[in-house]
Write a protein that holds these residues in place. Structure first.
Motif: not given
Length: 214
Positions: A11-20, A104-121
């Motif tokens: 899991f890696a958090p998908v975050s919202l970073a609002v720019s200046l 470069y940005g303000v008000n960083r907030r985590g809003v959801m999660y993404n996960d990763f998978v190894i895919v192959g033949p």
């Protein structure tokens, strides 16, 4: 192409970073119906279709039009750094924190999660199906020099992949490892054509799998 979910927390958090730029534009309030809100986000987020559901009610409520630019995390952050967009929605925590700490940005907030998978033949030449732990899976792939394709584009997925190889104590030098400099869709397509393994965020993989593209 077949996907295997290894027994590891991807899991890696998908975050919202609002720019200046967005922070400064908030005062005074924009003229009704006259503003365009520029959003730089990842292709992974775009592929989920979530933004297509969220944008219409947001635009109606705040009387803005959202212009979405879907790129890799690295490029999205550079767009924010240059003041070319108002908001960035990305998934690379370390890069996001550096982005904010440098002003470069303000008000960083985590809003959801993404996960990763190894895919192959489907034949699974490295025998990673059911492997417990991503490091063990990568060690099998590297030991057998089975083809691996990497996005190689400084995206959040690419950053995550590099971290995983480092944690596994492995080098990715050699003809078996190919860095593409491409987005997730193109990387999955090439992996499919080459019968190679790759790392994908789950949302993108499901998006392309459902459309018969991998």
């Amino acid at each position: 192409m077949k996907t295997w979910r290894c027994a590891w927390t991807g899991f890696a958090p998908v975050s919202l970073a609002v720019s200046l730029v967005a922070f400064l534009l908030a005062y005074p309030p924009p003229a009704p119906g006259a503003e365009i809100l520029k959003l730089a986000t990842t292709t992974s987020t775009q592929f989920t279709g979530l933004l297509d559901r969220l944008h219409p009610p947001f635009e109606k409520k705040f009387r803005v039009r959202i212009h979405t630019i879907a790129v890799g995390t690295g490029k999205a952050l550079r767009l924010g750094q240059n003041g070319d967009v108002d908001v960035v929605l990305v998934h690379a925590p370390a890069a996001e924190k550096a982005f904010v700490s440098k002003g470069y940005g303000v008000n960083r907030r985590g809003v959801m999660y993404n996960d990763f998978v190894i895919v192959g033949p489907a034949p699974d030449p490295a025998g990673v199906a059911g492997t417990r732990g991503v490091s063990a899976a990568l060690q099998k792939i590297a030991a057998l020099r089975v083809k691996w394709v990497s996005r190689g584009d400084d995206s959040g997925t690419h950053k995550k992949e590099k971290i995983l190889w480092r944690k596994a104590g492995l080098s990715t030098s050699g003809e078996w490892y190919r860095s593409l400099g491409q987005g997730m869709g193109k990387t999955l397509q090439i992996a499919d054509e080459m019968n190679a393994y790759t790392l994908s965020d789950r949302g993108s993989f499901l998006f392309f799998e459902a459309r018969g593209k991998v």
